[in-house]
Every structure is written in C-alpha cells, then in structure tokens.
Design a protein around this motif. Structure first.
Motif, PDB file in Angstrom:
ATOM      1  N   GLY A 159      95.159 -39.492  72.450  1.00  0.00           N
ATOM      2  CA  GLY A 159      96.242 -40.020  73.273  1.00  0.00           C
ATOM      3  C   GLY A 159      96.896 -41.236  72.640  1.00  0.00           C
ATOM      4  N   LEU A 160      96.086 -42.108  72.057  1.00  0.00           N
ATOM      5  CA  LEU A 160      96.629 -43.324  71.450  1.00  0.00           C
ATOM      6  C   LEU A 160      97.365 -43.013  70.160  1.00  0.00           C
ATOM      7  CD1 LEU A 160      93.842 -46.036  71.916  1.00  0.00           C
ATOM      8  CD2 LEU A 160      96.005 -45.786  73.144  1.00  0.00           C
ATOM      9  N   ALA A 161      96.719 -42.204  69.309  1.00  0.00           N
ATOM     10  CA  ALA A 161      97.275 -41.964  67.978  1.00  0.00           C
ATOM     11  C   ALA A 161      98.568 -41.153  68.035  1.00  0.00           C
ATOM     12  CB  ALA A 161      96.249 -41.253  67.107  1.00  0.00           C
ATOM     13  N   ALA A 162      98.736 -40.385  69.124  1.00  0.00           N
ATOM     14  CA  ALA A 162      99.947 -39.559  69.234  1.00  0.00           C
ATOM     15  C   ALA A 162     101.185 -40.440  69.340  1.00  0.00           C
ATOM     16  CB  ALA A 162      99.857 -38.624  70.424  1.00  0.00           C
ATOM     17  N   LYS A 163     100.993 -41.652  69.861  1.00  0.00           N
ATOM     18  CA  LYS A 163     102.103 -42.602  70.004  1.00  0.00           C
ATOM     19  C   LYS A 163     103.334 -41.955  70.639  1.00  0.00           C
ATOM     20  CE  LYS A 163     101.373 -46.359  66.683  1.00  0.00           C
ATOM     21  NZ  LYS A 163     100.001 -46.531  66.979  1.00  0.00           N
ATOM     22  N   CYS A 164     103.099 -41.205  71.699  1.00  0.00           N
ATOM     23  CA  CYS A 164     104.214 -40.558  72.379  1.00  0.00           C
ATOM     24  C   CYS A 164     104.940 -41.584  73.252  1.00  0.00           C
ATOM     25  CB  CYS A 164     103.706 -39.424  73.259  1.00  0.00           C
ATOM     26  SG  CYS A 164     103.176 -38.021  72.323  1.00  0.00           S
ATOM     27  N   PRO A 165     106.268 -41.496  73.305  1.00  0.00           N
ATOM     28  CA  PRO A 165     107.026 -42.416  74.158  1.00  0.00           C
ATOM     29  C   PRO A 165     106.523 -42.428  75.603  1.00  0.00           C
ATOM     30  CG  PRO A 165     108.498 -41.212  72.743  1.00  0.00           C
ATOM     31  CD  PRO A 165     107.129 -40.636  72.508  1.00  0.00           C
ATOM     32  N   LEU A 166     105.969 -41.313  76.060  1.00  0.00           N
ATOM     33  CA  LEU A 166     105.336 -41.308  77.376  1.00  0.00           C
ATOM     34  C   LEU A 166     103.892 -40.844  77.198  1.00  0.00           C
ATOM     35  CD1 LEU A 166     105.266 -41.500  80.451  1.00  0.00           C
ATOM     36  CD2 LEU A 166     106.135 -39.165  80.552  1.00  0.00           C
ATOM     37  N   THR A 167     102.986 -41.768  77.475  1.00  0.00           N
ATOM     38  CA  THR A 167     101.569 -41.447  77.313  1.00  0.00           C
ATOM     39  C   THR A 167     100.900 -41.511  78.677  1.00  0.00           C
ATOM     40  OG1 THR A 167     101.630 -42.440  75.121  1.00  0.00           O
ATOM     41  CG2 THR A 167      99.471 -42.060  76.074  1.00  0.00           C
ATOM     42  N   ILE A 168     100.281 -40.405  79.061  1.00  0.00           N
ATOM     43  CA  ILE A 168      99.675 -40.331  80.386  1.00  0.00           C
ATOM     44  C   ILE A 168      98.165 -40.209  80.246  1.00  0.00           C
ATOM     45  CG2 ILE A 168      99.529 -38.978  82.512  1.00  0.00           C
ATOM     46  CD1 ILE A 168     102.375 -37.983  81.872  1.00  0.00           C
ATOM     47  N   PHE A 169      97.445 -41.127  80.860  1.00  0.00           N
ATOM     48  CA  PHE A 169      95.987 -41.043  80.878  1.00  0.00           C
ATOM     49  C   PHE A 169      95.551 -40.756  82.307  1.00  0.00           C
ATOM     50  CE2 PHE A 169      96.572 -43.907  77.180  1.00  0.00           C
ATOM     51  CZ  PHE A 169      95.800 -43.244  76.241  1.00  0.00           C
ATOM     52  N   ASP A 170      94.919 -39.625  82.518  1.00  0.00           N
ATOM     53  CA  ASP A 170      94.421 -39.313  83.857  1.00  0.00           C
ATOM     54  C   ASP A 170      92.911 -39.527  83.865  1.00  0.00           C
ATOM     55  OD1 ASP A 170      94.254 -38.523  86.452  1.00  0.00           O
ATOM     56  OD2 ASP A 170      94.368 -36.376  86.028  1.00  0.00           O
ATOM     57  N   GLU A 171      92.471 -40.550  84.511  1.00  0.00           N
ATOM     58  CA  GLU A 171      91.049 -40.923  84.533  1.00  0.00           C
ATOM     59  C   GLU A 171      90.465 -40.904  83.123  1.00  0.00           C
ATOM     60  OE1 GLU A 171      89.679 -41.925  87.214  1.00  0.00           O
ATOM     61  OE2 GLU A 171      90.844 -41.090  88.851  1.00  0.00           O
ATOM     62  N   PRO A 172      91.016 -41.722  82.229  1.00  0.00           N
ATOM     63  CA  PRO A 172      90.596 -41.591  80.826  1.00  0.00           C
ATOM     64  C   PRO A 172      89.172 -42.078  80.571  1.00  0.00           C
ATOM     65  CG  PRO A 172      92.029 -43.483  81.086  1.00  0.00           C
ATOM     66  CD  PRO A 172      91.997 -42.796  82.405  1.00  0.00           C
ATOM     67  N   THR A 173      88.638 -42.893  81.469  1.00  0.00           N
ATOM     68  CA  THR A 173      87.357 -43.535  81.156  1.00  0.00           C
ATOM     69  C   THR A 173      86.162 -42.780  81.729  1.00  0.00           C
ATOM     70  OG1 THR A 173      87.683 -44.958  83.070  1.00  0.00           O
ATOM     71  CG2 THR A 173      88.335 -45.827  80.942  1.00  0.00           C
ATOM     72  N   THR A 174      86.405 -41.578  82.252  1.00  0.00           N
ATOM     73  CA  THR A 174      85.307 -40.797  82.823  1.00  0.00           C
ATOM     74  C   THR A 174      84.142 -40.686  81.840  1.00  0.00           C
ATOM     75  OG1 THR A 174      86.994 -39.493  83.903  1.00  0.00           O
ATOM     76  CG2 THR A 174      84.764 -38.618  83.975  1.00  0.00           C
ATOM     77  N   GLY A 175      82.985 -41.154  82.246  1.00  0.00           N
ATOM     78  CA  GLY A 175      81.798 -40.993  81.420  1.00  0.00           C
ATOM     79  C   GLY A 175      81.602 -42.071  80.369  1.00  0.00           C
ATOM     80  N   MET A 176      82.629 -42.884  80.146  1.00  0.00           N
ATOM     81  CA  MET A 176      82.470 -43.939  79.137  1.00  0.00           C
ATOM     82  C   MET A 176      81.581 -45.041  79.689  1.00  0.00           C
ATOM     83  SD  MET A 176      86.266 -44.696  77.709  1.00  0.00           S
ATOM     84  CE  MET A 176      87.381 -43.455  77.105  1.00  0.00           C
ATOM     85  N   ASP A 177      80.794 -45.662  78.810  1.00  0.00           N
ATOM     86  CA  ASP A 177      80.031 -46.804  79.300  1.00  0.00           C
ATOM     87  C   ASP A 177      80.916 -48.056  79.275  1.00  0.00           C
ATOM     88  OD1 ASP A 177      79.982 -47.971  76.719  1.00  0.00           O
ATOM     89  OD2 ASP A 177      78.279 -46.712  76.184  1.00  0.00           O
ATOM     90  N   ALA A 178      80.401 -49.127  79.860  1.00  0.00           N
ATOM     91  CA  ALA A 178      81.221 -50.318  80.075  1.00  0.00           C
ATOM     92  C   ALA A 178      81.779 -50.873  78.768  1.00  0.00           C
ATOM     93  CB  ALA A 178      80.404 -51.376  80.796  1.00  0.00           C
ATOM     94  N   ALA A 179      80.953 -50.876  77.721  1.00  0.00           N
ATOM     95  CA  ALA A 179      81.393 -51.442  76.445  1.00  0.00           C
ATOM     96  C   ALA A 179      82.552 -50.635  75.862  1.00  0.00           C
ATOM     97  CB  ALA A 179      80.219 -51.461  75.468  1.00  0.00           C
ATOM     98  N   VAL A 180      82.432 -49.313  75.937  1.00  0.00           N
ATOM     99  CA  VAL A 180      83.500 -48.469  75.394  1.00  0.00           C
ATOM    100  C   VAL A 180      84.768 -48.618  76.226  1.00  0.00           C
ATOM    101  CG1 VAL A 180      84.192 -46.103  74.889  1.00  0.00           C
ATOM    102  CG2 VAL A 180      81.863 -46.827  74.422  1.00  0.00           C
ATOM    103  N   ARG A 181      84.570 -48.729  77.542  1.00  0.00           N
ATOM    104  CA  ARG A 181      85.746 -48.926  78.399  1.00  0.00           C
ATOM    105  C   ARG A 181      86.488 -50.185  77.998  1.00  0.00           C
ATOM    106  NH1 ARG A 181      82.627 -47.341  82.973  1.00  0.00           N
ATOM    107  NH2 ARG A 181      82.526 -49.456  83.772  1.00  0.00           N
ATOM    108  N   LYS A 182      85.727 -51.243  77.746  1.00  0.00           N
ATOM    109  CA  LYS A 182      86.325 -52.519  77.362  1.00  0.00           C
ATOM    110  C   LYS A 182      87.093 -52.348  76.054  1.00  0.00           C
ATOM    111  CE  LYS A 182      85.073 -57.302  77.677  1.00  0.00           C
ATOM    112  NZ  LYS A 182      84.492 -58.123  76.648  1.00  0.00           N
ATOM    113  N   ASP A 183      86.459 -51.674  75.095  1.00  0.00           N
ATOM    114  CA  ASP A 183      87.119 -51.413  73.818  1.00  0.00           C
ATOM    115  C   ASP A 183      88.386 -50.597  74.014  1.00  0.00           C
ATOM    116  OD1 ASP A 183      85.497 -52.782  72.133  1.00  0.00           O
ATOM    117  OD2 ASP A 183      84.126 -51.111  71.769  1.00  0.00           O
ATOM    118  N   PHE A 184      88.300 -49.641  74.908  1.00  0.00           N
ATOM    119  CA  PHE A 184      89.447 -48.772  75.157  1.00  0.00           C
ATOM    120  C   PHE A 184      90.632 -49.587  75.679  1.00  0.00           C
ATOM    121  CE2 PHE A 184      91.505 -46.247  78.674  1.00  0.00           C
ATOM    122  CZ  PHE A 184      92.435 -45.649  77.857  1.00  0.00           C
ATOM    123  N   TYR A 185      90.377 -50.447  76.661  1.00  0.00           N
ATOM    124  CA  TYR A 185      91.480 -51.231  77.218  1.00  0.00           C
ATOM    125  C   TYR A 185      92.101 -52.117  76.150  1.00  0.00           C
ATOM    126  CZ  TYR A 185      89.315 -49.738  81.573  1.00  0.00           C
ATOM    127  OH  TYR A 185      88.782 -48.990  82.575  1.00  0.00           O
TER     128      TYR A 185
END
Lengths: 248, 297, 126, 229
Positions: free
Chosen positions: B142-168
């Motif tokens: 999703g990030l690398a696509a660099k689309c003018p409209l990027t939609i994340f639907d519940e992107p953090t499902t299953g991620m642990d807290a550290a990865v979520r932080k990195d993601f944001y």
C-alpha cells in the motif's frame, strides 16, 4: 499534488495477462494431470475389435488422442468456471483492474491455455504410440497416412482448438451466471435437463441436436463459422454480465 | 480540490442499509481516519470508493469520476486490507516486482527497504505468513504503490504494538515525502490520531461527524461533581453521554461550547475527553453503558 | 523533546509551546527560519496539518512572521510577546486558583489582598 | 467405459477444485515452468520417435459393404470352375507333389474352412495344392481394414497317402495396433465418429487339383466340395 496517471485499457490487460500466466500455474498443472490420466487410460482401455476362429485371433487395438482431447475439453470447461469464482477474482482485483480488463485478460489467458491444451493434446498421439510400443506386446503397428493431407491435419488441429475454446467459453459464461446469482448453480442444470426432456418429449432429440450441430459438421469453413459465432456470443454475454459484478 | 465526494450515498442489501444517505467529501492530500463501530459501514464505504462495489443510490465521485468499474480510479488508488489476496505461485519479492509493473509511482527502493526492515524473506510466499506479517506486507504494498488515493481498511489487524508504531511512522514519513490522499479505517484511534488530519465518524451507515482531529479533541468535555450541581448546569448544554450517575456524584460528557469558568466556579471539575472516547460515546447505540446491563440485574 | 500525546493539551498547542521554548532557550534567534510544518511533522510523528496549526498560532500572536515562499521566521518582538504571554497565563492561573481557594475557605477579598501585600513586602524585604 | 470415465471425471473435478489450495505450498512459477517444459519435451520426443517406430501402412478397404452378399466371393468363383481367373496375389501359398497312389486321404485336426477339389485331366501322377486367402476385414469405427496379410497361413504335408492340413500352432493371437486420428481430425476428413467393431471375412480355402481318377477320402469334419466342371 500527485498527478493522475492516464491509463490505457490495453496496457492494463497486457499486465494482467502477464500476471495471470505467472499466477495461475494450477491451470497448467491440471492440464498435465488430466492429459497424463488420458494417456494412461488410452493405453489401458483402448478400443478393440477382434476376429477369431479356432486357429488364430486377430486383435486390433486402436490408439488415438481422442480421449486426451475429450479430457482436455472438460479441463477447459472446468477451468473457465473456476476462473470466474471469487477466489480468482480477488487475486485479480488486488492490482489495477476493471471488469472489462479483467474479462479481456481472462479471455486472453484462457485462449493461451486452450492453445497449449490443444497442442499438447494433439501431440499426445505420439507418446501414446511410443508407450504402446514399449509396454504392449504388439506385432505390427498400422498407420494410415496417405488419406490425410497436411491441410487436413491443420484443419483438424484448428477444430480441436475450437472445441476446447467452445468448452471454455461455455464454462466461463456459466461461471459468470452463477457468480451473478448463486441460485443459478441449481437452476441451470435443472433448466437444461428440463428443456432436454421437453424436447425429447416432443419428438426432438434434445441435446443430441446441439451436439450434432457441431460434431456432425464436416465442412471446415462452416464449422469455423459456427464456432466463431458461438464464441463471440458467449464471451460477449459473459462480459455484459460481469460488468455489473461486485468484486472483492 | 476534493478527491472524494459522496452525496446521499446508499448501499442496501435487501432491506438492510449498510450506508444510509451518507454525505461527505475528502480533500486532496489529507490523512483521514474513518472511525466507527463494527458494522457501521466503514468497509462498505471504502469498497465503494475503491470501485469494487456499486452504491445502490446517490452519487460517489473519486477524482471526479464514478469509481465503479473505472480503470483510471483503479490505477490511481489502492485498497489495502487483510483480505488482500496474492497468488500462491509468486514469492514476496516477485509479488513486489509484479506490483511495480502495475503502479506507475511504485517506489521499489522503499518497498524492498521495508521488506528488509520488517525481516521478511523475499523468497517466502504470502500464504506462509502469519496474520500480522501478512498485514505488514500488505501495508508495504500500500505504501510503495504511492497511489494518489491510498485506502487502508483495518491495516493493523494482527500487528503487534511495535509494528503498529513503525507502521504509523512509516506512513507519515512516506506521506511527507509524497503527499497523497490517505484514508485509514481503524480501531486504534488513540494510536493513530496524531498522524491524522481529519476524522470521519460513521455509525449505522450515517455520518456522525467529520472534523479535524484537533477540533475533535476539544469537541466535548466531561463535567463531574455533585449530581445535583451538575444536573443544574446541564439545561443549556448538549449532553452527549452520561456516565457514573448515582445519587451523590456524576460525570457527564457535554459538547464543549460554553465558558468553562462558570461551571468551575460551581465546583464542577472540567476534564477533556479523548477523541477515542468521544467516538465511543457518539456512536453508543444504547445511550447507556455496559454497566447498565449489570446494574439491572 | 517528546510531546505528551496523552496530555489534555492539544498537540498543536504543545508544538507552539515547544517552539516558544526554543526561542526562549535561544536555539532560535530573531530572523531565524523556524522548522517547516513537514519538518515538525517528521520530528514529532504528527500530521503536518497539526504542525501547521501550531505555527499559525504563533504567527497570529506575531511571534513568527511570514516570508512569501520561504516559510516562517522568528519576529523581532518574539521574546517579549512570549514572556508577556507566559506571565499573563501563569500568574493569572495561579491567582485564579488562589481566589477559588479563598472562596472555599471563606476568606474575604480584603483579607486576600492583605495577604498578597504581606507576601510581596516579605519578598521585597529580603 | 462410461462408469470408469465418470469416476475419472469426478477425480479430475475434485483435483481442479482443490488445485488452488494444492498449489499454494510448493509450486512456484519457476518449478511449474520446468515441469511444463519437461512435459512438452516428452510429448515432442514421443511424437518424433513415433515416426521412427516400425509401422506398416494399413490396408483400408474402400466401399466394402459387410452386410451385402458376397457374390464375387473367391470360393464361389472357384467352385464355378473359374479358378484360373483368380488374382494370383490371392494365392497365399502353393505346393506340388508327385503322387502315384490311387487313393488320397484328407485329414486335419484344426482346419475348419473350405476345401475345393478340382479333378482335372491336365495332371498325371501329381497333386497341386493352393491356399487361397481373401481379405480379412476388421471394422475400425466406420472404416474397414484388411488385416489378412498378418493372419497365419495354413500349411500342407503329404505323408504317404494322407494330405494333412496343418495350422501353425493351436491358437495364435495376433496383436495389431492401429494408430487413429483424433476425432476432430476425422470429423474434418468426413469420417463418422460413431462406428462399431464389426468384423467380416472374405474367403480362405484350399484348392486342390488332382488327377481325374484319384479316389479321395476324408473325415466328415472336413468341409469338402468339388468344382463343377
């Protein structure tokens, strides 16, 4: 701001087609499996005629790629149905796609698969001959060559491909219909059997008529015409249906 | 310029309305958080915007085009969720190469750098990943696509807290490098709110509010103190939610559109409400709390 | 510095305060260019719009001035304005609390003023 | 056949239905490419080597009507005394014996087909035996193929005054393999798809020429006829 990227249908179709060639390897694995089964079945259960008196028995076993071709036709039909299912569709819509590009790339892929299926099915004749020679105790191999010209071979190959394509188109259309409305999964067979029954009841031969329409057509150009018209109508209907389909 | 415009958008399944006359628009190059309870219609809305589904009534415009079946919208947007399906036959590295072919703005460098950072083996297949890893990989796409409209639907499902932080963090960094319109639906508003610009709160298929996050933080306050005194002050106020009401003390969440001085003078404590809580209160269907269920018995 | 994300103070206000501190510390001098909203967003992992809001707050208070196309710079009066503001806010807040406590303890206005004068006298006397 | 086919079909359907799940673990595009290239090269190898396999041209019989009566049957012809008009190619074997006895006994353990005896004044103290073999048609779908050239010939031995017809062995099975075209090919050359395994035989018999006054004896199991002169 990021500027919007202009996009042409053909380039997306090309990308999707390329992707499908890499992604749908199962289709080709299925082809190999089906054809190997066909080849083995031909070796085991080839059709025989025999003559016998109390001195000798003459047995002629016939080996032909027909069974392999028939199985390939069924393979094309089933695969086309599978390609319309949700799992495959979700794969497609992960990346750039719309319904038209999805359909066109599907059809291009099916066409490729069918061409490969037809070529391998026709080539299976050679391996059947070789395996017969190796595995079976055959006294003499008989062939007929002089009656069939190169042109006939080419025509036969094209007809083989057309049969496979017809099956794929039928599968694709039926698959699309059932995706559109799940109830059709039951409705279509019931309707077909019902129609067949009514036709037979009224003195027609039912399905046999449809089969004869293709299988009893000995003129290559007429067959080509029938097949191509059927293909265009079938795929056109499938595209129309899927244009309203919701994905992912 | 508005990237998304929705007007009286309805999505109905039989008699159930997943979206009910929803109106909103999203400005270009903003990060919007789509917040709502389960079943509020978030996914439905996002899928209609992405062009996967069609609305029953009303109008949606994405990049000024109707998104359903639109190739241009598809090319310029990407929809990331945990159901994202990749083929079994390609490994992660090959999938990224394929994606590169599809998306003209694809950032190969970022894609592989993130792949390495999150300890992926490019030879793995998508199917062999755990749920959290899968979400992380989808996020990378999703990030690398660099689309003018990027939609994340519940992107953090299953991620642990550290990865979520990195993601944001990654999302924000990437947004700063290449500003684009991003919509994120998430349950973790508290983690997410700082990188958001706007919040779109939906409930039962309707828009509850759409505000900049900062304004949402000041949207409401909690008044707590002696019940009799607090109740007195409520008359000219917009009550959002009543909490811990008993005979002696109570705390009530109200719209923050009055001077705090006078209530403070009455000995009432005024405390802010976090955006997460506001969203919970605003979308509370029962107009009560879970405690009420137990209090009755 | 790390912002207090859980604080009740809005992020953009915290950003403004942080910038004020930078000016008070002398890290940012008069006519220095302050961090852009994107730089601030990156530094604190916040939305650039929020950062911009913080900058705008300071601009409206004339602590920063705008140079077209170049960004925001520390104004000449920045230091004075910040000191004034802090004084006003801090003192007023403390006095406010004193008044409320006095009311609760039923101390009259005269008594309170007397106490204040006494405290000021003592602090001057030293 | 139908039952087998339907079972196979169910298996195939099951496989294809599962194959998205089956392929998810091991089969990458690269592996598949290798497998596929392998498969195709085996097919091509098979096709090429099939060209070099020893094979014979099948002798297809055009315009044969198996249900029609066989008036141009060689046996009938010979019986009518027109032996000399029979195509020499049809005479699979011939023997000549000088014979001075007055009586000849015909005998055989296994031979069940026809024997024609021509008494002639052209021969003195000699016997001529011919084995005449006509076509042996086997239905291959709707076409007929003459397989007579592969069927064994009968032999004859003259031991003192007994003419013994001997078959090569008790029971011989001749296995022939016929390479057919796929059905679409056949459709294009106008052959019907739907045939049957009808087999039909022309005539095969011994034609024995003996001196006119020779006395002939034979067991009742033998089917012996005399040429009408």
């Amino acid at each position: 701001m990021m500027s919007l990227t202009k996009v042409s249908l053909s380039s997306v179709v090309r990308l999707q087609y390329r992707y499908k060639l890499k992604a749908y390897t199962g289709v080709f694995m299925g082809l190999i499996l089906v054809q190997v089964i066909g080849i083995l079945l031909t070796l085991v259960g080839s059709m025989q005629t025999s003559f016998s008196n109390n001195v000798y028995t003459v047995e002629v076993s016939m080996f032909s790629p027909s069974l392999v071709i028939i199985l390939t036709i069924i393979w094309a039909f089933l695969n086309a149905i599978l390609m319309t299912t949700k799992a495959y569709r979700e794969d497609d819509f992960t990346f750039v796609s719309n319904r038209l590009s999805y359909n066109l790339s599907n059809m291009a892929f099916l066409l490729t698969a069918c061409v490969i299926g037809a070529i391998t099915a026709l080539l299976s004749g050679g391996i059947i001959q070789l395996l017969t020679y190796i595995t079976q105790d055959i006294d003499v191999f008989l062939t007929v060559t002089h009656e069939v010209s190169v042109g006939d071979y080419v025509a036969g190959a094209v007809v083989t491909l057309l049969y496979i394509l017809l099956a794929a188109t039928a599968g694709y259309l039926i698959g699309m219909m059932t995706q559109f409305n799940k109830r059709l999964i039951i409705l279509i067979p019931v309707l077909l059997i019902g129609l067949n029954y009514i036709a037979q009841h009224n003195g027609n031969s039912g399905f046999v008529n449809i089969l004869e329409f293709y299988f009893m057509e000995y003129s290559f150009s007429l067959f080509l015409l029938k097949a191509v018209v059927t293909l265009i109508i079938g795929s056109g209907l499938a595209i129309l249906l899927s244009n309203r389909l919701e994905v992912r | 310029m508005k990237v998304i415009e929705c007007e009286r958008l309805v999505k109905a399944y039989c008699s159930m309305k997943a979206l009910d006359q929803i109106n909103f628009s999203i400005e270009e190059n903003t990060i919007t958080g789509l917040i709502g309870r389960n079943g509020a219609g978030k996914t439905t809305l996002l899928k209609i915007i992405a062009g996967f589904w069609r609305g029953t009534e009303g109008e949606v415009k994405v990049f000024n085009r109707s998104p359903f079946n639109n190739l241009e919208v598809s090319m310029n947007s990407i929809f990331v969720d945990d159901m994202m399906s990749f083929t079994y036959t390609l490994n992660l590295g090959e999938i990224l190469d394929e994606a590169k072919a599809f998306y003209p703005n694809w950032d190969e460098e970022i894609a592989f750098a993130l792949l390495e950072y999150f300890n992926f083996n490019p030879k793995q297949t998508h199917q062999s990943l755990s749920k959290g890893k899968r979400s992380t990989f989808n996020m990378i796409v999703g990030l690398a696509a660099k689309c003018p409209l990027t939609i994340f639907d519940e992107p953090t499902t299953g991620m642990d807290a550290a990865v979520r932080k990195d993601f944001y963090r990654a999302l924000l960094k990437d947004y700063l490098i290449a500003p684009r319109t991003i919509i994120i639906s998430s349950h973790h508003l508290d983690e997410l709110e700082d990188i958001l610009e706007d919040i779109l709160l939906v409930d039962e298929g309707k828009k509850v509010l759409q505000l900049p996050v900062d304004e949402l933080k000041e949207y409401a306050v909690t008044l707590s103190g002696r019940t009799a005194v607090v109740m007195q002050t409520l008359q000219d106020k917009e009550v959002i939610y009543k909490r811990d009401v008993n005979i002696d003390n109570c705390s009530v969440v109200v719209r923050n559109n009055f001077s705090h001085e006078e209530v403070k003078r009455l000995g009432i404590q005024v405390s802010p409400v976090t955006p997460t809580d506001i969203c919970v209160y605003l979308t509370n269907q029962t107009k009560g709390a879970i405690d009420d269920v137990f209090n009755k018995s | 510095m790390v912002l207090n994300m859980d604080s009740t103070i809005p992020i953009y206000v915290q950003i403004a305060e942080w910038l004020e501190n930078e000016i008070l510390n002398g890290n940012l001098k008069i006519d220095d260019k302050v961090y852009s909203q994107y730089k601030l967003a990156d530094m604190f992992t916040i939305n650039p719009a929020t950062a911009a809001k913080g900058l705008n707050l300071l601009y409206e208070e004339k602590i920063l001035y705008n140079k077209r196309g170049l960004g925001k710079f520390v104004s000449h009066e920045a230091m004075t304005i910040i000191l004034e503001k802090r004084k006003e806010m801090k003192l007023k807040g403390l006095l406010n609390e004193a008044v409320q406590e006095a009311t609760r303890l039923q101390v009259t206005e005269e008594e309170l003023l007397e106490m204040l004068k006494q405290i000021m006298k003592e602090s001057k006397g030293e | 056949m139908g039952a087998i086919l339907s079972i196979i079909l169910i298996i195939i359907f099951w496989f294809i239905a599962m194959n998205k799940r089956l392929t998810q673990k091991s089969l990458t595009t690269k592996k598949l490419k290798l497998i596929f290239i392998g498969y195709i090269s085996i097919l091509i190898l098979g096709t090429v080597s099939a060209f070099f396999l020893p094979s014979s041209e099948a002798n297809m019989m055009e315009g044969l009507d198996p249900s029609g009566d066989m008036t141009d049957n060689l046996f009938m012809k010979a019986e009518q005394g027109e032996f000399s008009s029979i195509d020499k190619q049809r005479i699979a074997d011939s023997w000549e014996y000088s014979y001075t006895g007055e009586k000849l006994t015909l005998s055989s353990d296994s031979y069940e087909e026809g024997i024609l005896i021509e008494r002639t004044d052209e021969l003195k103290e000699a016997i001529e035996v011919f084995y005449i073999k006509d076509w042996q048609a086997l239905g291959v779908n709707a076409a007929y193929m003459d397989v007579s050239e592969y069927t064994p010939d009968m032999g004859v031995e003259l031991i003192s005054d007994t003419l013994e017809f001997v078959s090569p062995e008790e029971e011989i099975i001749i296995e022939l393999a016929f390479n057919e075209l796929g059905f679409p090919m056949k459709q294009m050359i106008g052959e019907s798809q739907f045939g049957n395994g009808y087999s039909s035989s022309g005539s095969r018999f011994f034609y024995i020429r003996v001196p006119e006054d020779l006395q002939i004896e034979f067991s009742e199991y033998l089917y012996v006829d005399y040429v009408n002169n």
